[in-house]
Write an enzyme that holds these catalytic residues in place. Structure first.
Site, PDB file in Angstrom:
ATOM      1  N   GLU A 168       0.805  -1.218   0.000  1.00 64.83           N
ATOM      2  CA  GLU A 168       0.000   0.000   0.000  1.00 64.83           C
ATOM      3  C   GLU A 168       0.840   1.271   0.000  1.00 64.83           C
ATOM      4  O   GLU A 168       0.345   2.351   0.309  1.00 64.83           O
ATOM      5  CB  GLU A 168      -0.974  -0.021   1.175  1.00 64.83           C
ATOM      6  CG  GLU A 168      -1.941  -1.191   1.076  1.00 64.83           C
ATOM      7  CD  GLU A 168      -3.021  -1.186   2.143  1.00 64.83           C
ATOM      8  OE1 GLU A 168      -2.983  -0.313   3.023  1.00 64.83           O
ATOM      9  OE2 GLU A 168      -3.901  -2.061   2.084  1.00 64.83           O
ATOM     10  N   LYS A 187     -15.786  -1.366   2.067  1.00 67.13           N
ATOM     11  CA  LYS A 187     -15.076  -1.874   0.893  1.00 67.13           C
ATOM     12  C   LYS A 187     -16.111  -2.450  -0.069  1.00 67.13           C
ATOM     13  O   LYS A 187     -16.649  -3.534   0.176  1.00 67.13           O
ATOM     14  CB  LYS A 187     -14.085  -2.965   1.285  1.00 67.13           C
ATOM     15  CG  LYS A 187     -12.930  -2.497   2.171  1.00 67.13           C
ATOM     16  CD  LYS A 187     -12.086  -3.680   2.615  1.00 67.13           C
ATOM     17  CE  LYS A 187     -10.844  -3.265   3.375  1.00 67.13           C
ATOM     18  NZ  LYS A 187     -10.102  -4.429   3.920  1.00 67.13           N
TER      19      LYS A 187
END
Length: 414
Positions: free
Chosen positions: A204, A332
């Site tokens: 990330e 999400k």
């Protein structure tokens, strides 16, 4: 009325070099919308199914089955549907699949079509996506949760906790908040290099050094925040992702086995020592008694986010609200499979005073849909990685674009 005239999908690559689904939807006026579906590494067991081919291609990670499901099964069913009726489209996808977790069509197939249709509809109206999905009330730029030290399943290092994040609260604009994160990130790189640590990046975009324990990353962040001159304006957030090291009823980390109660006490100590404002997945997804105790202990002091615990599922969140587990939910879209189901979960959370955090996945792309989605739903917070790697900065840059049109930054109001 504009209708869906054409649907197609094909394989593209995510940020880990794995195949994922890209869907394109064309409307009867020629408007086109496209979307790329993300993929997670640390996943909850109750998430909607990401359909993979499990054959020799790409080590089994190909998505030709999901692509075929879009091009054949889904396309045959949704051609001619009203492009502006997102609920009808998404309910049709759900009924067509026939399961509660998209195990037939794959959530990577349904979500791609759902997202692409929303984009096409927004394009047809000449509206930005956030305005189309959120209406006139879509106006709040979210506070970023920036993951600048990676561990757990997102990095090849010895740190157990998955994400060490900073949150810039004390600012009046998104661009100034983001600037503070950039400056802290740059200082962190120098600190790591000067102390002989690796400055390699995790999935990330955060740094992934080997460190002594799960406290040293927090100390590093505190040092960098102070050197950047942002004390009392930037706070710490953690994603523990504790399901990843929960086995046989114990939490195995730092060479020890912790009970739920012992781990909770560890969090209490950390919160007393550091300006921690949020802990995500502090306990395992099925440690319900532990979650209740954690919420009783810290729920009125900090944000406790359920990710694996709730998996963006409206029914699971409702049960958690009744049992008083956590006080916030990670959002999400690929955990649940369609835009409409995602929105229903957000609205349930907001009605019950649970905070929402819009989130990327560790396997991402240049698609910045969630940036618009966070503003559309006024989630107030967004997780989309560090200020590095194009698939992460794409979201931040999209939010900077949106700020020109909508300049309310939640910041100190959160």
């Amino acid at each position: 009325m504009l209708v869906i005239e054409d649907v197609r999908a094909y394989e593209v690559l995510d940020s880990r070099g794995n195949p994922t689904v890209k869907a394109e939807v064309t409307l009867s006026d020629g408007s086109v919308g496209a979307a790329i579906v993300p993929s997670g590494a640390s996943t909850g067991s109750k998430e909607a199914l990401e359909l993979r081919d499990n054959d020799e291609r790409f080590g089994g990670k190909g998505v030709l089955k999901a692509v075929a499901n879009v091009n054949e099964t889904i396309a045959d069913e949704i051609l001619g549907l009203d492009a502006f009726n997102q609920t009808q489209l998404d309910d049709t996808l759900r009924e067509l699949d026939g399961t509660n977790n998209y195990s037939n069509l794959g959530a990577n197939a349904t979500l791609g079509v759902s997202m692409a249709t929303a984009r096409a509809a927004a394009a047809a109206l000449g509206m930005p996506l956030y305005r189309y999905l959120g209406g006139a009330n879509a106006s709040i730029l979210p506070v970023p949760m920036c993951n600048i030290i990676n561990g757990g399943a997102h990095a090849n290092n010895n740190v157990d906790f998955q994400e060490f994040m900073i949150m810039p609260f004390g600012f009046t604009s998104f661009k100034e908040a983001l600037r503070s994160v950039c400056e802290i990130y740059a200082i962190l790189k120098k600190e790591l290099a000067n102390s002989g640590h690796s400055t390699a990046l995790g999935d990330e975009g955060g740094f992934a050094p080997n460190l002594a324990n799960n406290t040293e990353p927090i100390d590093l962040l505190m040092t960098c925040i102070k050197k950047a001159g942002y004390e009392n304006r930037v706070k710490i957030a953690l994603d523990v992702a504790s399901t990843e090291f929960f086995k046989d009823g114990k939490y195995h980390m730092e060479g020890k086995a912790f009970s739920s109660e012992a781990l909770i006490e560890r969090y209490v100590e950390l919160c007393a020592k550091y300006p921690i404002c949020s802990i995500e997945d502090g306990l395992a997804e099925n440690d319900f008694e532990g979650w209740i105790k954690l919420t009783e202990k810290l729920g009125n002091k900090i944000q406790l986010v359920g990710d694996d615990l709730f998996v963006t599922n409206e029914d699971i969140l409702r049960e958690g609200i009744i049992k008083k587990m956590a006080n916030a939910v990670l959002i999400k879209p690929n955990q649940i499979g369609t835009i409409t189901q995602t929105m229903r979960t957000v609205r349930l959370a907001q009605r019950n005073n649970y905070k929402c955090v819009m989130s990327h996945r560790s396997g991402e792309s240049e698609d910045a849909f969630i940036a618009d989605f966070a503003v559309a739903l006024n989630t107030g917070q967004i997780k989309t990685g560090a200020l590095a790697r194009g698939e992460r900065t794409a979201k931040y840059n999209r939010l900077l674009e949106i700020e020109f049109e909508s300049d309310e930054y939640l910041g100190e109001k959160l």
